[in-house]
Scaffold this motif. Structure first.
Motif, PDB file in Angstrom:
ATOM      1  N   THR A 193       0.009  -2.375   2.803  1.00  0.00           N
ATOM      2  CA  THR A 193      -0.384  -3.784   2.394  1.00  0.00           C
ATOM      3  C   THR A 193      -2.082  -3.784   2.309  1.00  0.00           C
ATOM      4  N   HIS A 194      -2.750  -2.984   3.003  1.00  0.00           N
ATOM      5  CA  HIS A 194      -4.274  -2.854   2.974  1.00  0.00           C
ATOM      6  C   HIS A 194      -4.655  -2.086   1.378  1.00  0.00           C
ATOM      7  N   HIS A 195      -3.790  -1.341   0.970  1.00  0.00           N
ATOM      8  CA  HIS A 195      -3.950  -0.625  -0.313  1.00  0.00           C
ATOM      9  C   HIS A 195      -3.185  -1.597  -1.638  1.00  0.00           C
ATOM     10  N   GLY A 196      -3.024  -2.376  -1.178  1.00  0.00           N
ATOM     11  CA  GLY A 196      -2.338  -3.451  -2.390  1.00  0.00           C
ATOM     12  C   GLY A 196      -0.760  -3.120  -2.537  1.00  0.00           C
ATOM     13  N   ARG A 197      -0.367  -2.471  -1.983  1.00  0.00           N
ATOM     14  CA  ARG A 197       1.106  -2.056  -2.016  1.00  0.00           C
ATOM     15  C   ARG A 197       2.033  -2.962  -1.282  1.00  0.00           C
ATOM     16  N   ASP A 198       3.489  -3.488  -1.873  1.00  0.00           N
ATOM     17  CA  ASP A 198       4.427  -4.054  -1.183  1.00  0.00           C
ATOM     18  C   ASP A 198       5.048  -3.181  -0.239  1.00  0.00           C
ATOM     19  N   PRO A 199       5.072  -3.269   1.045  1.00  0.00           N
ATOM     20  CA  PRO A 199       5.773  -2.239   1.953  1.00  0.00           C
ATOM     21  C   PRO A 199       7.310  -2.534   1.825  1.00  0.00           C
ATOM     22  N   GLN A 200       7.991  -3.637   1.240  1.00  0.00           N
ATOM     23  CA  GLN A 200       9.183  -3.579   0.915  1.00  0.00           C
ATOM     24  C   GLN A 200       9.731  -2.898   0.083  1.00  0.00           C
ATOM     25  N   GLU A 201       9.040  -2.388  -0.954  1.00  0.00           N
ATOM     26  CA  GLU A 201       9.132  -1.719  -2.148  1.00  0.00           C
ATOM     27  C   GLU A 201       9.252  -0.321  -1.963  1.00  0.00           C
ATOM     28  N   GLY A 202       8.732   0.269  -0.812  1.00  0.00           N
ATOM     29  CA  GLY A 202       9.015   1.497  -0.515  1.00  0.00           C
ATOM     30  C   GLY A 202       7.666   2.411  -0.587  1.00  0.00           C
ATOM     31  N   GLY A 203       6.606   1.485  -0.838  1.00  0.00           N
ATOM     32  CA  GLY A 203       5.236   2.026  -0.706  1.00  0.00           C
ATOM     33  C   GLY A 203       4.654   2.608  -2.298  1.00  0.00           C
ATOM     34  N   LEU A 204       4.492   3.875  -2.376  1.00  0.00           N
ATOM     35  CA  LEU A 204       3.575   4.261  -3.531  1.00  0.00           C
ATOM     36  C   LEU A 204       4.368   4.758  -4.480  1.00  0.00           C
TER      37      LEU A 204
END
Length: 92
Positions: free
Chosen positions: A80-91
């Protein structure tokens, strides 16, 4: 032999035989009861051991679940801090 003496001897032999039979039955029942008590003690001991082992496994599973939940929280926070949605699996 006098008939009363013969009757008394037969009564004595019958009584002695009955006493021996009862003593044998009592001894047999006592051994069976001893075996049942030993089996009950063994069962109780094994049950106590099994419950102790189960509790240890449950505690370990709970601890593992807590560690995984904490790691998941740290990962979600970082994503979340890096602007990614945790529900989408990240990177991606």
């Amino acid at each position: 032999m006098h008939p009363y003496l013969l009757a008394a001897a037969l009564a004595l032999l019958t009584t002695a035989g009955a006493v021996l039979v009862v003593r044998h039955q009592t001894s047999t029942l006592r051994r069976a009861l001893d075996r049942e008590r030993a089996a009950a003690r063994l069962t109780q001991t094994l049950q106590h051991r099994d419950i102790t082992v189960l509790k240890a496994r449950l505690d370990a599973a709970r601890a593992e679940g807590a560690v995984l939940a904490a790691a998941n929280h740290v990962l979600d926070t970082a994503l979340t801090h890096h602007g990614r949605d945790p529900q989408e699996g990240g990177l991606s």
